[in-house]
Structures are given as C-alpha cells and as structure tokens.
Design an enzyme around this catalytic site. Structure first.
Site, PDB file in Angstrom:
ATOM      1  N   ASP A  58     -10.356  -0.227 -35.780  1.00 22.77           N
ATOM      2  CA  ASP A  58     -10.365  -1.482 -36.536  1.00 22.77           C
ATOM      3  C   ASP A  58     -11.776  -2.020 -36.741  1.00 22.77           C
ATOM      4  O   ASP A  58     -12.088  -3.169 -36.392  1.00 22.77           O
ATOM      5  CB  ASP A  58      -9.521  -2.542 -35.818  1.00 22.77           C
ATOM      6  CG  ASP A  58      -8.124  -2.044 -35.494  1.00 22.77           C
ATOM      7  OD1 ASP A  58      -7.601  -1.214 -36.260  1.00 22.77           O
ATOM      8  OD2 ASP A  58      -7.561  -2.477 -34.476  1.00 22.77           O
ATOM      9  N   GLU A 242      -0.498  -2.827 -43.667  1.00 21.38           N
ATOM     10  CA  GLU A 242      -1.248  -3.622 -42.699  1.00 21.38           C
ATOM     11  C   GLU A 242      -2.743  -3.511 -42.988  1.00 21.38           C
ATOM     12  O   GLU A 242      -3.172  -2.846 -43.942  1.00 21.38           O
ATOM     13  CB  GLU A 242      -0.941  -3.179 -41.274  1.00 21.38           C
ATOM     14  CG  GLU A 242      -1.307  -1.733 -40.974  1.00 21.38           C
ATOM     15  CD  GLU A 242      -0.906  -1.309 -39.575  1.00 21.38           C
ATOM     16  OE1 GLU A 242      -0.126  -2.021 -38.909  1.00 21.38           O
ATOM     17  OE2 GLU A 242      -1.378  -0.246 -39.128  1.00 21.38           O
ATOM     18  N   HIS A 305      -7.704   1.241 -41.710  1.00 20.52           N
ATOM     19  CA  HIS A 305      -8.222  -0.049 -41.246  1.00 20.52           C
ATOM     20  C   HIS A 305      -9.735  -0.138 -41.459  1.00 20.52           C
ATOM     21  O   HIS A 305     -10.535   0.009 -40.529  1.00 20.52           O
ATOM     22  CB  HIS A 305      -7.887  -0.318 -39.797  1.00 20.52           C
ATOM     23  CG  HIS A 305      -7.881  -1.786 -39.502  1.00 20.52           C
ATOM     24  ND1 HIS A 305      -6.754  -2.465 -39.136  1.00 20.52           N
ATOM     25  CD2 HIS A 305      -8.864  -2.717 -39.569  1.00 20.52           C
ATOM     26  CE1 HIS A 305      -7.046  -3.753 -38.975  1.00 20.52           C
ATOM     27  NE2 HIS A 305      -8.328  -3.925 -39.236  1.00 20.52           N
ATOM     28  N   ARG A 333      -9.090   6.815 -31.194  1.00 19.63           N
ATOM     29  CA  ARG A 333      -9.747   6.848 -32.499  1.00 19.63           C
ATOM     30  C   ARG A 333     -11.245   6.610 -32.394  1.00 19.63           C
ATOM     31  O   ARG A 333     -11.741   6.150 -31.364  1.00 19.63           O
ATOM     32  CB  ARG A 333      -9.105   5.781 -33.414  1.00 19.63           C
ATOM     33  CG  ARG A 333      -7.630   6.045 -33.681  1.00 19.63           C
ATOM     34  CD  ARG A 333      -6.929   4.858 -34.285  1.00 19.63           C
ATOM     35  NE  ARG A 333      -6.764   3.767 -33.352  1.00 19.63           N
ATOM     36  CZ  ARG A 333      -6.018   2.672 -33.591  1.00 19.63           C
ATOM     37  NH1 ARG A 333      -5.379   2.559 -34.734  1.00 19.63           N
ATOM     38  NH2 ARG A 333      -5.922   1.729 -32.698  1.00 19.63           N
TER      39      ARG A 333
END
Length: 368
Positions: A58, A242, A305, A333
């Site tokens: 993110d 999202e 993201h 990630r």
C-alpha cells in the site's frame, strides 16, 4: 540532443544489456574484465535503480517541494519518512500510535498523507478488534497541529461512511482505503466499502463517494460509484474494488483502483474516467470504466494499490505500487516504482511492470 532523447537512449541501452547479457555469457569461455575505456561506457550506478525499492504494501507518497514524504502503517501505528529520492524512502518515524481502547485500536491499514490549508491529514482504516475476521474496519483521519508532516497529530475521529447521515444514531459502514478528491472547489471522499453489515469478511467490496465539508468531516450520504462487474474484475473467490487513487491530467480526472483479490497474483488495476470535469462526480453514470490498465506478468505478480507522483524536476510521471513476492496466496509484498506516460488523448499509459533486477533510469532530476 535534449534530455528526453538522452534518457530514452539510456533506457534502450539498459534493456539491450539485459537481453544480450545471457547470449554474451554463452559465447564466452573465460570471463574478461572490462577495460578502463569500457568501464567509462558502462551505466553509472547512481543513474539507475532496480525494483523492488522496499518491502511492504500500500505505498503512499506525497511530494512537497524537493522532498518526498512516504506514509505507511507499522510499529503499532502510522509512520512517515522523507527522502530527496523517490526510489529510496527514508527512515520511518512513528507519528501516531493506536490508542489502547476504541474503534481504531487495531488493524491499521493503508494510511495516506495529504495537505490542505497548511496542515497535514492522514486518512487510514482501523478496527476495534485485532486480526480477522476483518468485520470492523472503519475509516478515520488525523490532523497535524502545524505544518509538519511528522506531527504531532490530533485524532479527528471516525469518518461517516453510511447511508443515513441525518440520523445521529446511524452507524458508518465498513470502509477502507479512503482518499480525498478536490474538484471545482468541493472536497469529496472516495473509499472501498461493503453494501451493508456482514458476518463474514468474504464480502464483495464496492467504491463509494461522499461530499466533505472540511478535510475531517463527511457531510453527505455515500453514493455507489463502481462494483466489480466486468470480466477482468471477477472470476476469483471474492470480487473486490478497493484502493482508489485520484489522478488528474490536462482537464481530465481519473480514479485508478485495485480489483480482484489482494492476496492472489491476479490483483490488478482498473480505471474510472470522469466524462467531464464540470459534471457532478457524485453521479455514477458520469464515470466510464476501463481495464485492466495495469496487471501482472509471470515475473511481476499481483500488482495493485498504487499512488502517483512526479520526478524531482516535475517532467515525468511515476507510479508506486506493490506486488506479491510469490504465487502463494497471502500478503507478503514489496514496493516498486516506474515511470508512466500519457496517450495523445490524455489518458495514462502504465505499460508493463518492469521485472526485478532490470536497471531503470532514476527519475529525472534525482541526481541534481
């Protein structure tokens, strides 16, 4: 030769080197050290970088002047770092710790750092109970006491993300990944949410929007902007919309968002384009969906993201995003960066994610 031509030549040389290196090694029986003249023609280390640039997920970056500010969750709260280099995030400093009690004591997700009217605001998601099932995620906002991204910050509370704002007893709905949009003098909030309360976190997520009266107050009921309905948004165990991010360019407004499942290699980016910047963005019919606009390969898995910024000299546009480290389902990630361009019609063109280890020219002006 101008700067753009020079940088294009650098890119071509780096790519050719990557492609020809295996062939060169197959044709050699003995390794030979480069001469001084050959070394002078090799790419200078400081002029290139390789992905990934950091561990984590993110990614959020905000550029102010010559400095990049990065924002993330971790160490029991929210962290901010700063750097003069987009490709080298600085040391993380915790600017806000979760409280011992309350709706936001646990599960801090995807914070974003923004600046309005000389103050900094951090939008984030959190929950009243730790771990899963993730049934209690709500969105909140912090406000800096002065013009310093490192705080201190005041907790401005939970943002209203429901359908009945006129009733004080009505509760906000499940909400994550909230981001602001400024358009024609009006501030809006965009986020990912559930249609209603649910007893399982295996629940479809949609994109919603509402008006804001100031950076810490939502002043209208939410409206539905997007649901996972297209073939490239569906087909997995759980359909998601999202991670919405606002991108503006030459009188165009885009919402670039993540879709499919964040824990799988099929995670990717879709796009909503506002048909006209003078229309009411709260009308879903004015948003045109397209995608996928950026997706993984066999070498770069589960891209999603993202956040956007420009090079230090402002001449290039860059995307930061995260990708999965392996094909195994999960949230292990890392963070990557690469330049993107624009079509003749003014739409973003993200291209293909660059594999790990491939030399990429650093953002223009970063070496200055």
């Amino acid at each position: 030769m101008d700067t753009a031509d020079y940088r294009n030549i650098k890119r071509i040389k780096a790519l050719l080197g990557l492609l020809l290196y295996p062939l060169f090694m197959l044709g050699c029986t003995t390794a030979v050290a480069p001469t001084v003249e050959q070394e002078s023609r090799l790419p200078e280390e400081e002029e290139y970088f390789t992905n990934p640039i950091a561990d984590g997920a993110d990614p959020w970056v905000f550029k102010k002047g010559d400095t990049y500010y990065f924002c993330s969750s971790g160490n029991g709260g929210i962290q901010v770092s700063k750097s003069e280099k987009l490709t080298a995030p600085g040391e993380k400093v915790v600017v806000w710790k979760t409280p011992d009690t309350g709706w936001n004591k646990s599960n801090v997700w995807a914070p974003e750092l923004h600046r309005f009217n000389g103050k900094w605001y951090i939008y984030y998601a959190a929950a009243k109970k730790p771990g899963g099932p993730f049934l209690y995620q709500r969105s909140g906002v912090l406000e800096s006491e002065g013009d310093d991204p490192f705080g201190p910050y005041t907790d401005k509370g939970m943002l209203y993300t429901g359908d009945s704002i006129e009733y004080t007893s009505s509760a906000p709905k499940w909400a994550i990944d909230l981001t602001p949009l400024q358009l024609n003098g009006q501030l809006y909030a965009i986020w990912s949410g559930w249609e209603g309360d649910a007893e399982t976190d295996k629940t479809k997520q949609h994109l919603y929007m509402a008006r804001m009266s100031n950076p810490w107050t939502i002043s209208s009921n939410r409206v539905l902007l997007s649901s996972p309905e297209e073939p490239w948004e569906t087909g997995g165990p759980l359909d998601l919309n999202e991670g919405p991010q606002v991108l503006k360019h030459k009188e165009k407004v885009f919402i670039v968002y993540s879709t499919r499942e964040s824990w799988l290699k099929e995670y990717r980016l879709g796009q909503l384009t506002l048909s006209d910047t003078l229309v009411n963005p709260m009308e879903a019919t004015y948003w045109v969906k397209s995608g996928p606009v950026f997706e993984g390969t066999d070498e770069v898995l589960g891209v999603g993201h993202c956040s956007f910024t420009t090079s230090p000299d402002g001449t290039e546009h860059w995307i930061l995003y995260h990708s999965k480290k392996t094909t195994t389902p999960g949230w292990d990630r890392n963070i990557r960066a690469q330049e993107f361009t624009w079509t003749a019609d003014g739409f973003p063109f993200f291209g293909v994610p660059v594999p790990a280890g491939v030399p990429i020219p650093v953002p223009s002006g970063q070496d200055d």
